[in-house]
Design an enzyme around this catalytic site. Structure first.
Site, PDB file in Angstrom:
ATOM      1  N   GLY A   8      66.539  42.203-123.847  1.00  0.00           N
ATOM      2  CA  GLY A   8      67.414  43.243-123.556  1.00  0.00           C
ATOM      3  C   GLY A   8      67.844  43.768-124.160  1.00  0.00           C
ATOM      4  O   GLY A   8      69.368  44.492-123.526  1.00  0.00           O
ATOM      5  N   VAL A  55      59.725  39.445-120.806  1.00  0.00           N
ATOM      6  CA  VAL A  55      60.451  38.300-120.473  1.00  0.00           C
ATOM      7  C   VAL A  55      60.000  37.237-119.596  1.00  0.00           C
ATOM      8  O   VAL A  55      60.264  36.333-119.721  1.00  0.00           O
ATOM      9  CB  VAL A  55      62.299  37.774-120.901  1.00  0.00           C
ATOM     10  N   TYR A 142      68.862  39.856-106.273  1.00  0.00           N
ATOM     11  CA  TYR A 142      68.912  39.890-107.791  1.00  0.00           C
ATOM     12  C   TYR A 142      70.138  38.168-107.217  1.00  0.00           C
ATOM     13  O   TYR A 142      70.334  38.229-108.390  1.00  0.00           O
ATOM     14  CB  TYR A 142      69.785  41.707-107.871  1.00  0.00           C
ATOM     15  N   ALA A 144      70.086  35.560-105.707  1.00  0.00           N
ATOM     16  CA  ALA A 144      69.398  34.978-105.942  1.00  0.00           C
ATOM     17  C   ALA A 144      69.438  34.562-107.537  1.00  0.00           C
ATOM     18  O   ALA A 144      68.797  33.653-108.312  1.00  0.00           O
ATOM     19  CB  ALA A 144      68.457  34.746-105.144  1.00  0.00           C
ATOM     20  N   LYS A 146      70.542  35.422-110.239  1.00  0.00           N
ATOM     21  CA  LYS A 146      71.981  35.495-110.859  1.00  0.00           C
ATOM     22  C   LYS A 146      72.416  33.755-110.838  1.00  0.00           C
ATOM     23  O   LYS A 146      72.887  33.677-111.202  1.00  0.00           O
ATOM     24  CB  LYS A 146      73.001  36.600-110.997  1.00  0.00           C
TER      25      LYS A 146
END
Ligand code: NAP
Length: 234
Positions: A8, A55, A142, A144, A146
């Protein structure tokens, strides 16, 4: 010349990280999944190379990286977010969040670690989030993903430390990038009031932390989570 791969690498934080690492003396591989032109522009500005792969697709990751040789620094930065109720988010979006944010980082690490282990040297930096530390309502998938990155960091750091490889995590707070363009001026002001230092973070704040974790200045630090959040989560 030492090589770094930033996934990214053409997003808000990714671009700042690529530029900082180039300044630190790395040849930077600027990964993109959709933003080819932007990645090529950044790569040409910093004397790096744009590299395409998604990815979340381990086959795409492996085939893109198979001839890249030894890459001593991997920054797992690619990520997406979505604001929705846990019970309303689509299955497809929920899968994308976990597959890109968490499995994506694991896919890239799995592809590059064999060469690092052979070289008995390497450094992996995972970009998590303060929401991975404390959880956010309406960003459950999100959060979870991270939090998963934090668990991944701690476990893999133990596994590869005997091979001379360090793995750390940066947990940014509210950083002004495209990801936060959806908030209104009023919402932004409310968020700002919750930041003890009273200012939003910038991509350069995160890039400085990555530069530190990438360098020998942090040579005795592994398996740790460095918060860059203006005091929002302590
Ligand atoms: P951004 O500007 O939206 O950039 C996201 C980047 O992820 C883009 O370069 C995008 O590349 C890439 N990406 C998305 N899906 C991908 C895939 N399947 N494969 C490869 N690359 C993919 O977001 P940002 O704010 O810079 O965020 C960067 C990281 O920091 C994310 O992991 C995010 O969760 C984390 N973070 C951000 C904040 C914040 O407040 N901004 C706070 C905490 C953590 P393409 O355009 O090529 O798809």
């Amino acid at each position: 010349m030492k090589k770094a791969l930033v996934t990214g690498g053409c997003g808000g934080i990714g671009e700042a990280v690529c530029k900082k690492l180039a300044n630190d003396g790395y040849t930077v591989y600027v990964n993109y999944a959709h933003s080819k032109e932007r990645a090529e522009k950044i790569a040409s500005e910093i004397g790096g190379k744009a590299v395409f792969f998604d990815v979340s697709d381990s086959t795409s990751v492996r085939s893109a990286l198979k001839d890249i040789g030894f890459v001593g620094l991997l920054v797992n930065n690619a990520g997406i977010s979505e604001i929705d109720l846990f019970t309303s988010i689509s299955d497809e979006k929920a899968d994308d969040i976990l597959n890109i944010n968490l499995k994506g980082a694991m896919n890239c690490a799995r592809a590059l670690l064999p060469e690092m282990i052979k070289a008995k040297s390497g450094n992996i930096i995972n970009i998590s989030s303060m929401w991975g530390q404390c959880g956010a309502s309406c960003e459950v998938d999100y959060s979870a993903s991270k939090a998963g990155l934090i668990g991944f960091t701690k476990a893999i750091a133990k596994e590869v430390a005997p091979s001379g490889i360090r793995v750390n995590c940066i947990a940014p707070g509210f950083i002004m990038t495209e990801m936060n363009k959806r908030f209104t001026a009023e919402e932004l002001e409310m968020i700002r009031e919750d930041i003890p230092l009273g200012i939003f973070g910038t991509p350069d704040h995160v890039a400085e932390a990555v530069s530190f974790m990438a360098s020998d200045r942090s040579e005795y630090i592994t398996g740790q989570i460095l918060a860059v959040n203006g005091g929002m989560v302590i």
